[in-house]
Design a protein around this motif. Sequence first.
Motif, PDB file in Angstrom:
ATOM      1  N   THR A 184       0.791  -1.233   0.000  1.00  0.00           N
ATOM      2  CA  THR A 184       0.000   0.000   0.000  1.00  0.00           C
ATOM      3  C   THR A 184       0.824   1.285   0.000  1.00  0.00           C
ATOM      4  O   THR A 184       0.483   2.238  -0.689  1.00  0.00           O
ATOM      5  N   VAL A 185       1.908   1.330   0.776  1.00  0.00           N
ATOM      6  CA  VAL A 185       2.589   2.604   1.028  1.00  0.00           C
ATOM      7  C   VAL A 185       3.256   3.199  -0.216  1.00  0.00           C
ATOM      8  O   VAL A 185       3.139   4.410  -0.442  1.00  0.00           O
ATOM      9  N   PRO A 186       4.006   2.429  -1.050  1.00  0.00           N
ATOM     10  CA  PRO A 186       4.620   3.069  -2.225  1.00  0.00           C
ATOM     11  C   PRO A 186       3.622   3.787  -3.129  1.00  0.00           C
ATOM     12  O   PRO A 186       3.884   4.920  -3.573  1.00  0.00           O
ATOM     13  N   LYS A 187       2.481   3.162  -3.411  1.00  0.00           N
ATOM     14  CA  LYS A 187       1.463   3.827  -4.234  1.00  0.00           C
ATOM     15  C   LYS A 187       0.895   5.034  -3.503  1.00  0.00           C
ATOM     16  O   LYS A 187       0.614   6.075  -4.112  1.00  0.00           O
ATOM     17  N   MET A 188       0.731   4.916  -2.187  1.00  0.00           N
ATOM     18  CA  MET A 188       0.236   6.025  -1.383  1.00  0.00           C
ATOM     19  C   MET A 188       1.184   7.231  -1.473  1.00  0.00           C
ATOM     20  O   MET A 188       0.750   8.379  -1.648  1.00  0.00           O
ATOM     21  N   LEU A 189       2.483   6.978  -1.374  1.00  0.00           N
ATOM     22  CA  LEU A 189       3.462   8.060  -1.451  1.00  0.00           C
ATOM     23  C   LEU A 189       3.502   8.663  -2.861  1.00  0.00           C
ATOM     24  O   LEU A 189       3.666   9.880  -3.015  1.00  0.00           O
ATOM     25  N   ALA A 190       3.350   7.820  -3.887  1.00  0.00           N
ATOM     26  CA  ALA A 190       3.297   8.337  -5.258  1.00  0.00           C
ATOM     27  C   ALA A 190       2.097   9.262  -5.437  1.00  0.00           C
ATOM     28  O   ALA A 190       2.183  10.290  -6.124  1.00  0.00           O
ATOM     29  N   LEU A 191       0.993   8.910  -4.804  1.00  0.00           N
ATOM     30  CA  LEU A 191      -0.205   9.760  -4.850  1.00  0.00           C
ATOM     31  C   LEU A 191       0.066  11.092  -4.162  1.00  0.00           C
ATOM     32  O   LEU A 191      -0.284  12.163  -4.673  1.00  0.00           O
ATOM     33  N   PHE A 192       0.700  11.062  -2.993  1.00  0.00           N
ATOM     34  CA  PHE A 192       0.958  12.276  -2.222  1.00  0.00           C
ATOM     35  C   PHE A 192       1.981  13.181  -2.917  1.00  0.00           C
ATOM     36  O   PHE A 192       1.837  14.400  -2.926  1.00  0.00           O
ATOM     37  N   TRP A 193       3.033  12.567  -3.481  1.00  0.00           N
ATOM     38  CA  TRP A 193       4.134  13.357  -4.023  1.00  0.00           C
ATOM     39  C   TRP A 193       3.917  13.804  -5.463  1.00  0.00           C
ATOM     40  O   TRP A 193       4.249  14.924  -5.835  1.00  0.00           O
ATOM     41  N   PHE A 194       3.397  12.902  -6.296  1.00  0.00           N
ATOM     42  CA  PHE A 194       3.331  13.165  -7.734  1.00  0.00           C
ATOM     43  C   PHE A 194       1.897  13.217  -8.263  1.00  0.00           C
ATOM     44  O   PHE A 194       1.705  13.269  -9.494  1.00  0.00           O
ATOM     45  N   SER A 195       0.909  13.169  -7.362  1.00  0.00           N
ATOM     46  CA  SER A 195      -0.510  13.142  -7.767  1.00  0.00           C
ATOM     47  C   SER A 195      -0.792  11.998  -8.726  1.00  0.00           C
ATOM     48  O   SER A 195      -1.626  12.114  -9.642  1.00  0.00           O
TER      49      SER A 195
END
Length: 318
Positions: free
Chosen positions: A79-90
């Motif tokens: 879950t977390v890598p995709k979550m961070l991609a959402l937060f950082w790069f939309s």
Amino acid sequence: MPPFNLTSLTPATFILAGIPGMEKSHIWISIPFCSMYLATLLGNGVVLFVIRTERSLHQPMYLFLSMLAIADLMLSTTTVPKMLALFWFSAREISFGACLTQMFFLHFSFSAESVILLAMAFDRFVAICYPLRYAAVLTRSAVVKTGLVAFLRSFCIIFPCIFLLRRLPFCGHNVIPHTYCEHMGIARLACADISINILYGLAVPFAAVVIDVVLIAVSYILILLALFRLPSRTARRKAFNTCGSHVCVILLFYIPAFFTVLTHRFGQEIPHHVHILLANLYVLFPPLLNPVVYGVRTQQIKKVVKVFLCPKSHLLQE
């Protein structure tokens, strides 16, 4: 709007909305989330490395701990890598297949971790209540079979969810108000009756985990009864210490999980962004704290880690 398969009304992609109402704070929220994830990778990686390289730790208790570390890494990495991609790069888009894959491994790792915690409780039960039979009961073969049971039970429980979701039409609804894909979050977007999804998603996995919790509770009741019968206070304290780490890990795993599930199902008055934050912390806190708890409370692991970190000081002490 993303393209749709008109024959099945299945969206080509889903859109992860993140944390509704807190979109402007995504960057700030990502900082502690990223820090916890990196600490999770480091902590569980150290536990796996120490158990793998130190032959004295090739015992059932530590082999179960290594399985727990693998399940923790799967739970957070799903879950977390995709979550961070959402937060950082939309990067909000996720394909339908990738969403189902994420959903499967999320619930699979949770179910597997529950079985492993039950196995660890049984390990402590046999070690304290039947110490003379420990080596005969908890053999290497028994540990391997336990790992297979955790894999097969979790697979058989979670795999049908994929088919329950694939049969649903979505009619253009593809925005998931969450940071990752989970079964009911996807099902609620369907323009069809999802009663089967609700019944299966709540009853089957929840019932399996409740059975695990009941069996763990029974194990510890029997352990406590055995401890109170020990004549030596020193032996009693030592037995309590060996169980303390496992009890802490059980509480860290089940309390946030049940709280998240119950508030998601019945806490309609709780703001939606609070639900999402709790769900995010659930996939971060147990994997982060489990290796810390075992590293601090388990003398064998603490000793080996000190040897690896400070080999010169260890040689001086000898």
